[in-house]
Design a protein around this motif. Structure first.
Motif, PDB file in Angstrom:
ATOM      1  N   GLU A 151       0.829  -1.210   0.000  1.00  0.00           N
ATOM      2  CA  GLU A 151       0.000   0.000   0.000  1.00  0.00           C
ATOM      3  C   GLU A 151       0.861   1.256   0.000  1.00  0.00           C
ATOM      4  OE1 GLU A 151      -3.606   2.086   2.619  1.00  0.00           O
ATOM      5  OE2 GLU A 151      -2.783   0.124   3.192  1.00  0.00           O
ATOM      6  N   ALA A 152       1.928   1.243   0.797  1.00  0.00           N
ATOM      7  CA  ALA A 152       2.818   2.402   0.851  1.00  0.00           C
ATOM      8  C   ALA A 152       3.553   2.589  -0.468  1.00  0.00           C
ATOM      9  CB  ALA A 152       3.815   2.234   1.993  1.00  0.00           C
ATOM     10  N   LEU A 153       3.984   1.504  -1.077  1.00  0.00           N
ATOM     11  CA  LEU A 153       4.653   1.596  -2.374  1.00  0.00           C
ATOM     12  C   LEU A 153       3.710   2.125  -3.451  1.00  0.00           C
ATOM     13  CD1 LEU A 153       6.740  -1.712  -2.403  1.00  0.00           C
ATOM     14  CD2 LEU A 153       7.666   0.615  -2.518  1.00  0.00           C
ATOM     15  N   THR A 154       2.455   1.685  -3.407  1.00  0.00           N
ATOM     16  CA  THR A 154       1.471   2.163  -4.380  1.00  0.00           C
ATOM     17  C   THR A 154       1.241   3.658  -4.232  1.00  0.00           C
ATOM     18  OG1 THR A 154       0.371   0.004  -4.395  1.00  0.00           O
ATOM     19  CG2 THR A 154      -0.904   1.873  -5.200  1.00  0.00           C
ATOM     20  N   ALA A 155       1.191   4.134  -2.979  1.00  0.00           N
ATOM     21  CA  ALA A 155       1.014   5.571  -2.747  1.00  0.00           C
ATOM     22  C   ALA A 155       2.197   6.356  -3.285  1.00  0.00           C
ATOM     23  CB  ALA A 155       0.838   5.833  -1.255  1.00  0.00           C
ATOM     24  N   PHE A 208       1.817   6.031  -7.347  1.00  0.00           N
ATOM     25  CA  PHE A 208       0.629   6.554  -8.022  1.00  0.00           C
ATOM     26  C   PHE A 208      -0.205   7.507  -7.191  1.00  0.00           C
ATOM     27  CE2 PHE A 208       1.102   2.111  -9.793  1.00  0.00           C
ATOM     28  CZ  PHE A 208       1.711   2.516 -10.971  1.00  0.00           C
ATOM     29  N   GLY A 209       0.191   7.779  -5.968  1.00  0.00           N
ATOM     30  CA  GLY A 209      -0.634   8.592  -5.094  1.00  0.00           C
ATOM     31  C   GLY A 209       0.023   9.893  -4.707  1.00  0.00           C
ATOM     32  N   PRO A 210      -0.467  10.514  -3.629  1.00  0.00           N
ATOM     33  CA  PRO A 210       0.036  11.824  -3.214  1.00  0.00           C
ATOM     34  C   PRO A 210       1.379  11.773  -2.508  1.00  0.00           C
ATOM     35  CG  PRO A 210      -1.681  11.079  -1.712  1.00  0.00           C
ATOM     36  CD  PRO A 210      -1.630  10.072  -2.839  1.00  0.00           C
ATOM     37  N   ASP A 211       1.762  10.597  -1.978  1.00  0.00           N
ATOM     38  CA  ASP A 211       2.991  10.498  -1.197  1.00  0.00           C
ATOM     39  C   ASP A 211       4.173  10.146  -2.087  1.00  0.00           C
ATOM     40  OD1 ASP A 211       1.452  10.957   1.072  1.00  0.00           O
ATOM     41  OD2 ASP A 211       1.046   8.824   1.331  1.00  0.00           O
ATOM     42  N   ALA A 238      -7.024  15.274 -10.386  1.00  0.00           N
ATOM     43  CA  ALA A 238      -8.218  14.631  -9.837  1.00  0.00           C
ATOM     44  C   ALA A 238      -7.866  13.348  -9.087  1.00  0.00           C
ATOM     45  CB  ALA A 238      -9.207  14.332 -10.964  1.00  0.00           C
ATOM     46  N   ARG A 239      -6.813  12.651  -9.522  1.00  0.00           N
ATOM     47  CA  ARG A 239      -6.389  11.418  -8.868  1.00  0.00           C
ATOM     48  C   ARG A 239      -5.392  11.659  -7.743  1.00  0.00           C
ATOM     49  NH1 ARG A 239      -8.973   6.584  -9.849  1.00  0.00           N
ATOM     50  NH2 ARG A 239      -7.203   5.834  -8.652  1.00  0.00           N
ATOM     51  N   HIS A 240      -4.993  12.904  -7.527  1.00  0.00           N
ATOM     52  CA  HIS A 240      -3.996  13.233  -6.501  1.00  0.00           C
ATOM     53  C   HIS A 240      -2.711  12.420  -6.709  1.00  0.00           C
ATOM     54  CE1 HIS A 240      -7.211  15.367  -4.441  1.00  0.00           C
ATOM     55  NE2 HIS A 240      -7.946  14.270  -4.484  1.00  0.00           N
ATOM     56  N   ALA A 241      -2.372  12.217  -7.969  1.00  0.00           N
ATOM     57  CA  ALA A 241      -1.174  11.442  -8.314  1.00  0.00           C
ATOM     58  C   ALA A 241      -0.003  12.411  -8.448  1.00  0.00           C
ATOM     59  CB  ALA A 241      -1.406  10.670  -9.610  1.00  0.00           C
ATOM     60  N   ARG A 242       0.743  12.569  -7.351  1.00  0.00           N
ATOM     61  CA  ARG A 242       1.744  13.625  -7.273  1.00  0.00           C
ATOM     62  C   ARG A 242       2.763  13.578  -8.408  1.00  0.00           C
ATOM     63  NH1 ARG A 242       1.168  18.101  -5.867  1.00  0.00           N
ATOM     64  NH2 ARG A 242       0.066  17.281  -4.048  1.00  0.00           N
ATOM     65  N   ARG A 243       3.323  12.409  -8.642  1.00  0.00           N
ATOM     66  CA  ARG A 243       4.358  12.287  -9.679  1.00  0.00           C
ATOM     67  C   ARG A 243       3.807  12.651 -11.052  1.00  0.00           C
ATOM     68  NH1 ARG A 243       5.855   7.820 -12.587  1.00  0.00           N
ATOM     69  NH2 ARG A 243       4.482   6.485 -11.359  1.00  0.00           N
ATOM     70  N   HIS A 244       2.579  12.220 -11.328  1.00  0.00           N
ATOM     71  CA  HIS A 244       1.956  12.504 -12.612  1.00  0.00           C
ATOM     72  C   HIS A 244       1.547  13.977 -12.717  1.00  0.00           C
ATOM     73  CE1 HIS A 244       1.779   8.167 -12.217  1.00  0.00           C
ATOM     74  NE2 HIS A 244       1.612   8.092 -13.519  1.00  0.00           N
ATOM     75  N   ILE A 245       1.211  14.593 -11.587  1.00  0.00           N
ATOM     76  CA  ILE A 245       0.905  16.025 -11.591  1.00  0.00           C
ATOM     77  C   ILE A 245       2.139  16.822 -11.984  1.00  0.00           C
ATOM     78  CG2 ILE A 245       0.318  17.996 -10.127  1.00  0.00           C
ATOM     79  CD1 ILE A 245      -1.450  16.080  -8.481  1.00  0.00           C
ATOM     80  N   VAL A 246       3.277  16.440 -11.421  1.00  0.00           N
ATOM     81  CA  VAL A 246       4.517  17.160 -11.724  1.00  0.00           C
ATOM     82  C   VAL A 246       4.842  17.092 -13.212  1.00  0.00           C
ATOM     83  CG1 VAL A 246       7.018  17.184 -11.349  1.00  0.00           C
ATOM     84  CG2 VAL A 246       5.478  16.878  -9.404  1.00  0.00           C
ATOM     85  N   GLU A 249      11.532  18.978  -6.660  1.00  0.00           N
ATOM     86  CA  GLU A 249      12.591  19.139  -5.646  1.00  0.00           C
ATOM     87  C   GLU A 249      12.127  18.609  -4.297  1.00  0.00           C
ATOM     88  OE1 GLU A 249      16.347  20.098  -4.518  1.00  0.00           O
ATOM     89  OE2 GLU A 249      15.634  20.858  -6.440  1.00  0.00           O
ATOM     90  N   LYS A 250      10.913  18.978  -3.911  1.00  0.00           N
ATOM     91  CA  LYS A 250      10.381  18.587  -2.606  1.00  0.00           C
ATOM     92  C   LYS A 250      10.270  17.084  -2.451  1.00  0.00           C
ATOM     93  CE  LYS A 250       6.192  19.076   0.235  1.00  0.00           C
ATOM     94  NZ  LYS A 250       4.864  19.741   0.324  1.00  0.00           N
ATOM     95  N   TYR A 251       9.793  16.414  -3.502  1.00  0.00           N
ATOM     96  CA  TYR A 251       9.542  14.977  -3.426  1.00  0.00           C
ATOM     97  C   TYR A 251      10.693  14.127  -3.973  1.00  0.00           C
ATOM     98  CZ  TYR A 251       4.770  16.304  -2.249  1.00  0.00           C
ATOM     99  OH  TYR A 251       3.662  16.842  -1.637  1.00  0.00           O
ATOM    100  N   GLU A 252      11.819  14.789  -4.262  1.00  0.00           N
ATOM    101  CA  GLU A 252      13.022  14.086  -4.718  1.00  0.00           C
ATOM    102  C   GLU A 252      12.770  13.280  -5.992  1.00  0.00           C
ATOM    103  OE1 GLU A 252      14.444  11.769  -1.439  1.00  0.00           O
ATOM    104  OE2 GLU A 252      14.755  13.505  -0.164  1.00  0.00           O
ATOM    105  N   LEU A 253      11.981  13.839  -6.885  1.00  0.00           N
ATOM    106  CA  LEU A 253      11.704  13.197  -8.163  1.00  0.00           C
ATOM    107  C   LEU A 253      12.774  13.635  -9.162  1.00  0.00           C
ATOM    108  CD1 LEU A 253       7.830  13.746  -8.238  1.00  0.00           C
ATOM    109  CD2 LEU A 253       9.070  11.668  -7.582  1.00  0.00           C
ATOM    110  N   ASP A 254      13.966  13.096  -8.995  1.00  0.00           N
ATOM    111  CA  ASP A 254      15.105  13.588  -9.765  1.00  0.00           C
ATOM    112  C   ASP A 254      14.972  13.341 -11.264  1.00  0.00           C
ATOM    113  OD1 ASP A 254      16.215  14.553  -7.491  1.00  0.00           O
ATOM    114  OD2 ASP A 254      17.839  13.087  -7.346  1.00  0.00           O
TER     115      ASP A 254
END
Length: 404
Positions: free
Chosen positions: A4-8, A11-14, A306-314, A344-349
């Motif tokens: 669950e944590a890996l999925t978040a 694909f999720g906000p975390d 709408a999906r709160h998908a942080r990585r995809h939002i970026v 930068e905040k989420y370390e999505l290098d």
């Protein structure tokens, strides 16, 4: 860290976490871990997880792993390698199920001017490409570089060498320089002006229809469907969109359009809609139609939000920002600067160096700061790539490893 944590994270906000990413667990957990590692630019670690999965006996797991690895390769300019992997991914699951898999392995026909035929060509390493999701800083006449295309995992926003300053961003946005220029694309013939179906259709709710092929023992998921597309429908869409991005990178715009349309027919759930929007925008930018790129880019962004998908939002923010800038519409600066801050905040290098590169063109007062940060992050990413990929990236015109 559990599934669950890996999925978040994937694909999720975390999207960011200080926790170490586990390297063991079920096939699904290892796939999710590889997606997260790729998003952070840890390509060698991700490949260590993906290679065994794509060589396993379960075709679904193998397909998703190959598409994810293709995405990571594309982000560093390795389009020939990515094309082979995307072809492998499509051949693993076929276009509709077991019958297609047997036809593909026996020499079945191609589809939509590029499907299985392109897959087989890709699996033999046919074709060339040193253009931009790979993953791409939005090759849209945004800047002096361009934008790439992405894949299952983190996508890629590549870069070109023409335009005005959207530097190289092969990390998840486009696959060619924008405007009407065809320089380096390898084709002069105009493509049809149809927009990929992914850009025309609203996001659909998670599919619940039964899938055409049953899951094998030990398979990644059951055949009842997965909300994030980690199932047969999603695997086909991922492979087709990857092939669309690969074809776009070598200047085959018409083939890219047909493959993108086929991908939209394969899966209309949220992640396929987002990724289809990225590729649809890239196609229009590459075809010199920046105004037409805005709608698919906006669809991708709104669906991700709408999906709160942080990585995809970026990534969607970068793509939409580039499309708006190329179309001379307002709002590009705010979107790209927000994407750069979140990366930068989420370390999505994998997206951080791309976003910073584009932000430098949109914020003149901090341009040098953004360019320095982009180079700094990219060098860190390359240090975490395997030696083969580091060599390819250093030779790629889409990855700005030098000064500037």
């Amino acid at each position: 860290m559990d599934e669950e944590a890996l999925t978040a994270l994937a694909f999720g906000p975390d999207a960011g976490s200080a926790d170490p990413i586990p390297r063991d667990g079920s096939p699904r957990q290892r796939l999710l871990a590889a997606i997260v590692l790729g998003a952070r630019g840890r390509y060698a670690a991700a490949a260590d997880l993906l290679d065994p999965l794509r060589r396993g006996r379960d075709p679904l797991t193998a397909s998703l792993a190959a598409s994810t690895l293709a995405s990571h390769r594309r982000q560093l300019g390795a389009h020939v390698v990515a094309r082979k992997l995307d072809g492998e991914a499509l051949l693993a699951v076929g276009l509709r199920g077991e019958g297609d898999r047997r036809a593909a392995t026996a020499g079945g026909s191609g589809t939509a001017g590029g499907g299985l035929a392109a897959a087989r060509a890709g699996s033999r390493g046919v074709g060339s490409g040193s253009a931009g999701d790979g993953a791409a800083a939005a090759g849209a006449a945004v800047g002096s570089r361009g934008v790439g295309s992405g894949g299952v995992g983190s996508g890629g926003v590549g870069s070109g060498r023409a335009g005005a300053g959207a530097a190289s961003t092969r990390a998840g946005v486009g696959s060619r320089g924008g405007g009407s220029s065809r320089a380096g694309t390898g084709t002069d013939s105009p493509a049809p002006k149809s927009t990929p179906a992914a850009a025309d259709s609203p996001p659909s709710p998670p599919a619940t229809a039964s899938l055409s092929a049953s899951a094998s023992p030990g398979s990644l998921v059951t055949p009842t469907g997965d909300p994030h597309g980690l199932d047969l429908q999603g695997a086909r869409a991922d492979a087709l969109l990857g092939l669309a991005a690969d074809n776009l990178a070598i200047g085959r715009i018409s083939a890219a359009r047909r493959l993108a349309i086929r991908a939209a027919q394969a899966d209309r759930r949220w992640r396929a809609t987002v990724r289809g929007g990225w590729v649809g925008a890239e196609i229009e930018l590459a075809d010199g139609q920046p105004e037409a790129a805005v709608a698919p880019a906006r669809l991708a962004y709104e669906t991700a939000v709408a999906r709160h998908a942080r990585r995809h939002i970026v990534k969607s923010g970068i793509v939409l920002g580039v499309a708006l800038l190329a179309a001379r519409e307002s709002g590009a600066r705010e979107l790209v600067l927000a994407a750069a801050a979140d990366a930068e905040k989420y370390e999505l290098d994998s997206l951080n160096w791309v976003a910073a590169r584009v932000a430098a063109d949109l914020d003149p007062d901090r341009a040098e700061e953004y360019r320095f940060r982009s180079r700094q992050v990219l060098h860190a990413v390359l240090r975490h790539a395997d030696p083969c990929m580091m060599r390819i990236a250093l030779e790629s015109p889409w990855v700005p490893v030098g000064p500037g």
